[in-house]
Design a protein around this motif. Structure first.
Motif, PDB file in Angstrom:
ATOM      1  N   THR A   1       0.859  -1.182   0.000  1.00  0.00           N
ATOM      2  CA  THR A   1       0.000   0.000   0.000  1.00  0.00           C
ATOM      3  C   THR A   1       0.897   1.234   0.000  1.00  0.00           C
ATOM      4  O   THR A   1       1.712   1.415   0.913  1.00  0.00           O
ATOM      5  N   ILE A   2       0.752   2.051  -1.039  1.00  0.00           N
ATOM      6  CA  ILE A   2       1.644   3.187  -1.269  1.00  0.00           C
ATOM      7  C   ILE A   2       0.866   4.478  -1.121  1.00  0.00           C
ATOM      8  O   ILE A   2      -0.106   4.718  -1.847  1.00  0.00           O
TER       9      ILE A   2
ATOM     10  N   THR B   1       0.797   8.419  -1.666  1.00  0.00           N
ATOM     11  CA  THR B   1       1.548   9.381  -2.469  1.00  0.00           C
ATOM     12  C   THR B   1       0.736  10.646  -2.697  1.00  0.00           C
ATOM     13  O   THR B   1      -0.458  10.712  -2.402  1.00  0.00           O
TER      14      THR B   1
ATOM     15  N   GLN C   1       2.453   6.052 -11.020  1.00  0.00           N
ATOM     16  CA  GLN C   1       1.368   5.078 -10.870  1.00  0.00           C
ATOM     17  C   GLN C   1       0.977   4.484 -12.222  1.00  0.00           C
ATOM     18  O   GLN C   1       0.773   3.269 -12.350  1.00  0.00           O
TER      19      GLN C   1
ATOM     20  N   SER D   1       3.585   1.968 -13.408  1.00  0.00           N
ATOM     21  CA  SER D   1       3.980   0.923 -12.461  1.00  0.00           C
ATOM     22  C   SER D   1       3.669  -0.487 -12.953  1.00  0.00           C
ATOM     23  O   SER D   1       4.142  -1.465 -12.360  1.00  0.00           O
TER      24      SER D   1
ATOM     25  N   LEU E   1       0.380  -3.674  -6.164  1.00  0.00           N
ATOM     26  CA  LEU E   1       0.473  -2.303  -5.679  1.00  0.00           C
ATOM     27  C   LEU E   1      -0.922  -1.734  -5.460  1.00  0.00           C
ATOM     28  O   LEU E   1      -1.768  -1.779  -6.351  1.00  0.00           O
ATOM     29  N   ASP E   2      -1.139  -1.197  -4.275  1.00  0.00           N
ATOM     30  CA  ASP E   2      -2.402  -0.545  -3.928  1.00  0.00           C
ATOM     31  C   ASP E   2      -2.087   0.925  -3.649  1.00  0.00           C
ATOM     32  O   ASP E   2      -1.359   1.244  -2.705  1.00  0.00           O
ATOM     33  N   TRP E   3      -2.614   1.836  -4.484  1.00  0.00           N
ATOM     34  CA  TRP E   3      -2.252   3.252  -4.425  1.00  0.00           C
ATOM     35  C   TRP E   3      -3.272   4.059  -3.625  1.00  0.00           C
ATOM     36  O   TRP E   3      -4.475   3.927  -3.817  1.00  0.00           O
TER      37      TRP E   3
ATOM     38  N   THR F   1      -3.728   7.981  -3.276  1.00  0.00           N
ATOM     39  CA  THR F   1      -3.244   9.255  -3.818  1.00  0.00           C
ATOM     40  C   THR F   1      -4.022  10.401  -3.190  1.00  0.00           C
ATOM     41  O   THR F   1      -5.244  10.446  -3.291  1.00  0.00           O
TER      42      THR F   1
ATOM     43  N   TYR G   1       0.238   1.852   5.680  1.00  0.00           N
ATOM     44  CA  TYR G   1       1.022   2.003   4.455  1.00  0.00           C
ATOM     45  C   TYR G   1       2.341   1.246   4.555  1.00  0.00           C
ATOM     46  O   TYR G   1       2.928   1.116   5.626  1.00  0.00           O
TER      47      TYR G   1
ATOM     48  N   THR H   1       5.234   8.534   0.660  1.00  0.00           N
ATOM     49  CA  THR H   1       5.836   9.663  -0.029  1.00  0.00           C
ATOM     50  C   THR H   1       6.026  10.763   1.006  1.00  0.00           C
ATOM     51  O   THR H   1       5.054  11.313   1.527  1.00  0.00           O
TER      52      THR H   1
END
Length: 437
Positions: free
Chosen positions: A27-28, A30, A40, A43, A55-57, A59, A80, A84
């Protein structure tokens, strides 16, 4: 053994193999700016190489991102796996034991290629605790066509007096063209960052050498009055609500004669796919006031890994990929060299293809190299940081001060009232923190 039994055993074995092969999810968290959104979008190249990692974004807008990741890491919430974060947070959080050390990156990552000032800001005692996705300083982006029509010749190194004259000459409110766009949205990384950098060039300081707040100084009064004058007379309507993204949109739409902001924006304003004025943009260094300091900051949006994540190895694999030379080449292949994340690697500024495509490259590097977090203003200070003060309390203080600045810009209080409120609240917090008695 019957066929049915063999079939059931086979299905069970396949389920077991599927469970073993199940992808690990990162989990990112950003920020919602162009370079991060592009990461993203690209990716899929990473997940094709690493099918074992999904990848789980998440934003978020800049102020919201800062609030959420700070709360999560301080409480060890574990939401997370990759954060970022910026040059302000990294050393403070590393000293708290909140970040994973990145001292075991692959040799081909080439840590020594990172720009020295950017790397130093993300390290504690020589150990890297986050890797830079892009680095930046600040500069002036201006409309060359409007300057020419107004008979203005931009110097490479303008003063604030020149900025005032240029803003007046380029303002055409009837046609919704505003002489200068600057951050007004409240936030320690929004208006406080910009105004602090501007004030540095006027000789203003957040604190004297004994940690006494200095908002009652003549330098602050002059700098803040000039900021308000520029915004009120030559800025866009509603500028108290405009941060980086809002001003970017205004400039791309042809509504700003000048925009003073992050060097990273240069590729956005010169991209013909997004900007209506892409072929009419010039660049100049951040302004000074004749005191030997320019109003340019130093920052990197970087990727860090919170201590305690259960996906540390996968997270290291991802952050190394997203900030690698190979990722830069991927962006260049898909978007052109001018759109590669800037300000992180020496090799990028030695690459002829990049220098040819990005006419802002040399000024970006010059601005980054000129920024001095150890000596941010004219007189000595007890803190490190240019557009921020590198103490844990600053996130709260800087946000509160930014709210006072925005209130003055919105006409809710005078400049004097805003600065007095900033002085009082900062004094109170510094006493509470034990910096002063």
């Amino acid at each position: 053994m019957t066929k049915t039994t063999r079939a059931l055993m086979g299905a069970t074995a396949l389920c077991g193999m599927a469970a073993l092969a199940q992808a690990e999810t990162l989990t990112i968290a950003t920020v919602n700016n162009g370079d991060m959104i592009r990461m993203q979008e690209l990716s899929s190249a990473f997940t094709e190489m690493h099918p074992e990692i999904e990848l789980d974004w998440v934003t978020l807008e800049e102020n919201v991102l800062r609030q959420r990741v700070t709360t999560d890491i301080a409480t060890r919430g574990g939401q997370y796996d990759v954060l970022t974060i910026g040059t302000y947070e990294v050393p403070i959080w590393a000293n708290q034991g909140w970040l994973v050390a990145l001292d075991d990156l692959p040799e081909d990552y080439d840590v020594d290629d990172l720009l020295p000032s950017i790397r130093a800001g993300l390290s504690v005692d020589g150990t890297l605790y986050a890797v830079p996705f892009y680095g930046e300083s600040s500069m002036v982006m201006y409309r060359t066509d409007l300057a020419e029509a107004a008979g203005i010749e931009f110097p490479e190194a303008p003063t604030w007096d020149f900025i005032k004259e240029a803003a007046a000459a380029m303002t055409d409110k009837e046609n919704e063209v505003y002489g200068v766009c600057m951050r007004g949205k409240a936030g320690w990384g929004e208006n406080t960052a910009f105004i602090t950098s501007m004030a540095n060039s006027y000789g203003a300081r957040w604190f004297d050498e004994n940690w006494m707040p200095q908002f009652d100084s003549e330098a602050w009064q002059t700098a803040f009055s000039d900021y308000l004058m520029l915004q009120n007379e030559y800025g866009a309507p509603g500028s108290a609500n405009n941060g980086f993204n809002e001003n970017l949109a205004l400039f791309q739409q042809g509504k700003c004669g000048m925009w003073i902001d992050a060097t990273v924006a240069a590729s956005f304003v010169t991209n013909p796919d997004d900007s209506t004025v892409a072929d009419k943009v010039g660049f100049a260094l951040a302004p000074d006031n004749g005191l030997g300091k320019r109003g340019n900051w130093l920052w990197a949006w970087s990727l860090g890994i919170p201590a305690g994540t259960d996906a540390e190895d996968a997270a290291k694999t991802f952050v190394a990929w997203a900030t690698s030379k190979e990722y830069a080449e991927l962006v260049a292949e898909n978007e052109g060299w001018a759109n590669v994340p800037p300000g992180t690697r020496t090799s990028l500024y030695e690459n002829p293809a990049y220098l040819e495509a990005a006419d802002f490259a040399e000024m970006t590097l010059e601005s980054i190299n000129a920024a001095d977090p150890q000596n941010p203003t004219v007189d000595p200070v007890p803190y490190t940081g240019i557009q921020f003060v590198a103490i844990p309390e600053f996130q709260g203080i800087g946000t509160a001060v930014g709210q006072q600045f925005a209130a003055a810009l919105a006409g809710q209080k005078s400049a004097e009232e805003a600065l007095q409120a900033a002085q009082d609240l900062t004094m109170q917090e510094m006493k509470a923190g034990g910096y002063i008695q």
